[in-house]
Design a protein around this motif. Structure first.
Motif, PDB file in Angstrom:
ATOM      1  N   ILE A  29      62.798 -13.554  36.218  1.00 39.65           N
ATOM      2  CA  ILE A  29      63.487 -12.351  36.688  1.00 39.65           C
ATOM      3  C   ILE A  29      64.799 -12.871  37.263  1.00 39.65           C
ATOM      4  CG2 ILE A  29      63.570 -10.424  38.322  1.00 39.65           C
ATOM      5  CD1 ILE A  29      60.533 -10.398  38.401  1.00 39.65           C
ATOM      6  N   VAL A  30      65.901 -12.444  36.673  1.00 38.53           N
ATOM      7  CA  VAL A  30      67.218 -12.829  37.170  1.00 38.53           C
ATOM      8  C   VAL A  30      67.875 -11.566  37.708  1.00 38.53           C
ATOM      9  CG1 VAL A  30      69.499 -13.719  36.528  1.00 38.53           C
ATOM     10  CG2 VAL A  30      67.441 -14.747  35.542  1.00 38.53           C
ATOM     11  N   THR A  31      68.442 -11.652  38.905  1.00 41.78           N
ATOM     12  CA  THR A  31      69.080 -10.459  39.463  1.00 41.78           C
ATOM     13  C   THR A  31      70.577 -10.656  39.641  1.00 41.78           C
ATOM     14  OG1 THR A  31      68.964  -8.763  41.173  1.00 41.78           O
ATOM     15  CG2 THR A  31      68.651 -11.016  41.925  1.00 41.78           C
ATOM     16  N   LEU A  32      71.283  -9.557  39.466  1.00 41.34           N
ATOM     17  CA  LEU A  32      72.737  -9.510  39.623  1.00 41.34           C
ATOM     18  C   LEU A  32      72.976  -8.545  40.768  1.00 41.34           C
ATOM     19  CD1 LEU A  32      75.134 -10.635  37.981  1.00 41.34           C
ATOM     20  CD2 LEU A  32      74.992  -8.631  36.515  1.00 41.34           C
ATOM     21  N   ILE A  33      73.460  -9.058  41.899  1.00 43.31           N
ATOM     22  CA  ILE A  33      73.684  -8.171  43.047  1.00 43.31           C
ATOM     23  C   ILE A  33      75.177  -8.090  43.341  1.00 43.31           C
ATOM     24  CG2 ILE A  33      71.396  -8.531  44.068  1.00 43.31           C
ATOM     25  CD1 ILE A  33      72.687 -10.451  46.093  1.00 43.31           C
ATOM     26  N   GLY A  34      75.552  -7.020  44.039  1.00 44.90           N
ATOM     27  CA  GLY A  34      76.964  -6.828  44.359  1.00 44.90           C
ATOM     28  C   GLY A  34      77.192  -5.401  44.797  1.00 44.90           C
ATOM     29  N   ALA A  35      78.353  -5.160  45.378  1.00 40.14           N
ATOM     30  CA  ALA A  35      78.668  -3.816  45.879  1.00 40.14           C
ATOM     31  C   ALA A  35      78.922  -2.867  44.718  1.00 40.14           C
ATOM     32  CB  ALA A  35      79.895  -3.898  46.780  1.00 40.14           C
ATOM     33  N   ALA A 197      65.675  -7.037  45.600  1.00 44.38           N
ATOM     34  CA  ALA A 197      65.951  -7.792  44.367  1.00 44.38           C
ATOM     35  C   ALA A 197      65.701  -9.286  44.582  1.00 44.38           C
ATOM     36  CB  ALA A 197      67.380  -7.544  43.915  1.00 44.38           C
ATOM     37  N   LEU A 198      66.203  -9.813  45.685  1.00 41.68           N
ATOM     38  CA  LEU A 198      66.043 -11.251  45.957  1.00 41.68           C
ATOM     39  C   LEU A 198      64.592 -11.610  46.255  1.00 41.68           C
ATOM     40  CD1 LEU A 198      69.251 -11.886  48.107  1.00 41.68           C
ATOM     41  CD2 LEU A 198      68.868 -12.647  45.750  1.00 41.68           C
ATOM     42  N   SER A 199      63.813 -10.636  46.728  1.00 37.21           N
ATOM     43  CA  SER A 199      62.417 -10.927  47.072  1.00 37.21           C
ATOM     44  C   SER A 199      61.541 -11.135  45.835  1.00 37.21           C
ATOM     45  CB  SER A 199      61.838  -9.811  47.950  1.00 37.21           C
ATOM     46  OG  SER A 199      61.551  -8.657  47.169  1.00 37.21           O
ATOM     47  N   ILE A 200      61.952 -10.573  44.663  1.00 35.82           N
ATOM     48  CA  ILE A 200      61.115 -10.759  43.464  1.00 35.82           C
ATOM     49  C   ILE A 200      61.764 -11.654  42.393  1.00 35.82           C
ATOM     50  CG2 ILE A 200      59.905  -8.539  43.756  1.00 35.82           C
ATOM     51  CD1 ILE A 200      61.539  -7.568  41.257  1.00 35.82           C
ATOM     52  N   ALA A 201      63.072 -11.925  42.540  1.00 34.00           N
ATOM     53  CA  ALA A 201      63.770 -12.673  41.478  1.00 34.00           C
ATOM     54  C   ALA A 201      63.561 -14.175  41.604  1.00 34.00           C
ATOM     55  CB  ALA A 201      65.260 -12.357  41.515  1.00 34.00           C
ATOM     56  N   HIS A 202      63.713 -14.867  40.470  1.00 30.95           N
ATOM     57  CA  HIS A 202      63.693 -16.336  40.470  1.00 30.95           C
ATOM     58  C   HIS A 202      65.112 -16.863  40.724  1.00 30.95           C
ATOM     59  CE1 HIS A 202      60.297 -15.097  37.799  1.00 30.95           C
ATOM     60  NE2 HIS A 202      59.680 -15.993  38.546  1.00 30.95           N
ATOM     61  N   LYS A 203      66.083 -16.181  40.120  1.00 27.44           N
ATOM     62  CA  LYS A 203      67.463 -16.657  40.187  1.00 27.44           C
ATOM     63  C   LYS A 203      68.370 -15.458  40.450  1.00 27.44           C
ATOM     64  CE  LYS A 203      69.426 -18.280  36.343  1.00 27.44           C
ATOM     65  NZ  LYS A 203      69.210 -19.020  35.116  1.00 27.44           N
ATOM     66  N   SER A 215      75.871 -18.194  42.915  1.00 28.22           N
ATOM     67  CA  SER A 215      74.658 -18.138  42.085  1.00 28.22           C
ATOM     68  C   SER A 215      73.705 -19.231  42.545  1.00 28.22           C
ATOM     69  CB  SER A 215      75.003 -18.325  40.607  1.00 28.22           C
ATOM     70  OG  SER A 215      75.487 -19.622  40.368  1.00 28.22           O
ATOM     71  N   GLY A 216      72.432 -19.042  42.235  1.00 23.47           N
ATOM     72  CA  GLY A 216      71.442 -20.044  42.616  1.00 23.47           C
ATOM     73  C   GLY A 216      70.057 -19.435  42.678  1.00 23.47           C
ATOM     74  N   PRO A 217      69.062 -20.235  43.101  1.00 22.44           N
ATOM     75  CA  PRO A 217      67.708 -19.687  43.257  1.00 22.44           C
ATOM     76  C   PRO A 217      67.730 -18.512  44.237  1.00 22.44           C
ATOM     77  CG  PRO A 217      67.693 -22.088  43.439  1.00 22.44           C
ATOM     78  CD  PRO A 217      69.129 -21.670  43.457  1.00 22.44           C
ATOM     79  N   ALA A 218      66.995 -17.450  43.910  1.00 21.32           N
ATOM     80  CA  ALA A 218      67.024 -16.227  44.728  1.00 21.32           C
ATOM     81  C   ALA A 218      66.658 -16.502  46.180  1.00 21.32           C
ATOM     82  CB  ALA A 218      66.090 -15.181  44.127  1.00 21.32           C
ATOM     83  N   LYS A 219      65.658 -17.381  46.403  1.00 22.18           N
ATOM     84  CA  LYS A 219      65.229 -17.687  47.777  1.00 22.18           C
ATOM     85  C   LYS A 219      66.374 -18.293  48.593  1.00 22.18           C
ATOM     86  CE  LYS A 219      60.201 -18.208  47.635  1.00 22.18           C
ATOM     87  NZ  LYS A 219      59.740 -18.246  46.252  1.00 22.18           N
ATOM     88  N   GLU A 220      67.134 -19.178  47.934  1.00 23.26           N
ATOM     89  CA  GLU A 220      68.257 -19.827  48.630  1.00 23.26           C
ATOM     90  C   GLU A 220      69.339 -18.813  48.984  1.00 23.26           C
ATOM     91  OE1 GLU A 220      69.884 -23.285  46.674  1.00 23.26           O
ATOM     92  OE2 GLU A 220      67.888 -24.222  46.562  1.00 23.26           O
ATOM     93  N   LEU A 221      69.640 -17.924  48.014  1.00 19.37           N
ATOM     94  CA  LEU A 221      70.685 -16.933  48.279  1.00 19.37           C
ATOM     95  C   LEU A 221      70.258 -15.971  49.385  1.00 19.37           C
ATOM     96  CD1 LEU A 221      72.451 -15.882  44.951  1.00 19.37           C
ATOM     97  CD2 LEU A 221      73.009 -17.666  46.535  1.00 19.37           C
ATOM     98  N   ALA A 222      68.963 -15.653  49.433  1.00 22.08           N
ATOM     99  CA  ALA A 222      68.464 -14.753  50.484  1.00 22.08           C
ATOM    100  C   ALA A 222      68.658 -15.369  51.867  1.00 22.08           C
ATOM    101  CB  ALA A 222      66.988 -14.426  50.241  1.00 22.08           C
ATOM    102  N   GLU A 226      76.377 -16.145  53.995  1.00 25.32           N
ATOM    103  CA  GLU A 226      77.365 -15.302  53.304  1.00 25.32           C
ATOM    104  C   GLU A 226      76.700 -14.056  52.715  1.00 25.32           C
ATOM    105  OE1 GLU A 226      80.676 -16.343  49.973  1.00 25.32           O
ATOM    106  OE2 GLU A 226      79.602 -18.040  50.854  1.00 25.32           O
ATOM    107  N   VAL A 227      75.566 -14.272  52.042  1.00 25.66           N
ATOM    108  CA  VAL A 227      74.839 -13.154  51.414  1.00 25.66           C
ATOM    109  C   VAL A 227      74.234 -12.250  52.478  1.00 25.66           C
ATOM    110  CG1 VAL A 227      72.859 -12.560  49.939  1.00 25.66           C
ATOM    111  CG2 VAL A 227      74.406 -14.408  49.260  1.00 25.66           C
ATOM    112  N   LYS A 228      73.662 -12.868  53.514  1.00 25.25           N
ATOM    113  CA  LYS A 228      73.065 -12.078  54.610  1.00 25.25           C
ATOM    114  C   LYS A 228      74.105 -11.133  55.212  1.00 25.25           C
ATOM    115  CE  LYS A 228      69.337 -14.997  56.416  1.00 25.25           C
ATOM    116  NZ  LYS A 228      69.020 -15.966  57.459  1.00 25.25           N
ATOM    117  N   LYS A 229      75.297 -11.669  55.469  1.00 26.57           N
ATOM    118  CA  LYS A 229      76.360 -10.866  56.084  1.00 26.57           C
ATOM    119  C   LYS A 229      76.813  -9.734  55.182  1.00 26.57           C
ATOM    120  CE  LYS A 229      78.856 -13.664  59.267  1.00 26.57           C
ATOM    121  NZ  LYS A 229      79.711 -14.803  59.260  1.00 26.57           N
ATOM    122  N   ALA A 230      77.029 -10.070  53.913  1.00 30.67           N
ATOM    123  CA  ALA A 230      77.613  -9.087  53.002  1.00 30.67           C
ATOM    124  C   ALA A 230      76.599  -8.079  52.473  1.00 30.67           C
ATOM    125  CB  ALA A 230      78.293  -9.813  51.836  1.00 30.67           C
ATOM    126  N   TYR A 231      75.362  -8.518  52.228  1.00 32.94           N
ATOM    127  CA  TYR A 231      74.432  -7.646  51.490  1.00 32.94           C
ATOM    128  C   TYR A 231      73.107  -7.356  52.186  1.00 32.94           C
ATOM    129  CZ  TYR A 231      77.732  -8.859  47.881  1.00 32.94           C
ATOM    130  OH  TYR A 231      78.890  -9.047  47.195  1.00 32.94           O
TER     131      TYR A 231
END
Length: 234
Positions: A29-35, A197-203, A215-222, A226-231
């Motif tokens: 499961i690959v997720t694409l997140i963004g505003a 999305a990040l809770s179920i994705a691999h990347k 980009s990177g493993p979903a767990k790392e991005l979560a 930077e991601v925490k602040k923005a999303y």
């Protein structure tokens, strides 16, 4: 399974995608997140053949599909669950599901897949003859996913599946996405609810104004500040 390299897409003079590259491996499961307006839906529409890219490479199962007709891409095994569900409101639940299999000729296989959809979404089974437009938002999302599954996709593109749904239903839909993946369908998920999305994705890939900025493993991005602040509101 899917490789995108240096993809550029324009809407008239607007440069919507500015050289994005991403990879989806079989079983992920690959997720694409963004505003809003970052280019997430444009990416999916380009992959599924609804928009022609200006330049770049899209390879699906080792075949170049950039600019290929949408129905050919579906026949190859990629199907999209569009943003806002896009079910056929004046048709029954059953007719919507049958339309998902319109490119298939294997009657036994279609019957088998219909049973699988009803096992996964029991609520649809109870409402086979009901007009799709009279279903609740959550049921319509289930129908849109069931319809995509009827094409027996190898890769499923999901566009904002949680949009407009109550929190409890969001949990349910994401649990189903995980099940679909565990049963063997690879998934590319576009979602504004970055936390889910990040809770179920691999990347994961983060898209900002048509560019991939992280980009990177979903767990790392979560866990990324930077991601925490923005999303993630952290």
């Amino acid at each position: 399974m899917l490789t995108v390299k240096d993809l550029h897409v324009y809407y008239g003079a607007i440069h919507a995608l500015k050289g994005i590259s991403l990879e989806v491996r079989q079983g992920e499961i690959v997720t694409l997140i963004g505003a809003n307006g970052a280019g997430k839906t444009t990416t999916l529409h380009t992959l599924s053949g609804l928009i022609k890219p200006k330049s770049g490479v899209i390879r699906f199962q080792d075949q170049d599909i950039a600019g290929m007709a949408a129905q050919k891409i579906v026949a190859m095994g990629m199907s999209q669950v569009p943003e806002g569900r896009r079910i056929f409101a004046n048709m029954s639940v059953l007719e919507n599901l049958e339309l998902g299999a319109f490119l298939r000729k294997d009657k036994d296989g279609i019957k088998e897949d219909m049973e699988k959809v009803f096992t996964r979404f029991p609520r649809l089974k109870e409402r086979t003859s009901q007009l799709a437009g009279t279903l609740s938002g959550g049921e319509q999302q289930m129908l849109a996913m069931g319809r995509a599954l009827m094409s027996r996709p190898k890769l499923m593109l999901l566009d904002e599946p949680s949009m407009g749904l109550a929190p409890l239903l969001v949990q349910e839909i994401f649990a189903i996405i995980k099940e679909i993946n565990e049963a063997g369908t690879t998934i590319l998920l576009v979602e504004q609810n970055a936390h889910m999305a990040l809770s179920i994705a691999h990347k994961a890939y983060v898209l900002e104004t048509g560019k991939i900025v992280l980009s990177g493993p979903a767990k790392e991005l979560a866990e990324s500040e930077e991601v925490k602040k923005a999303y993630l509101g952290g």
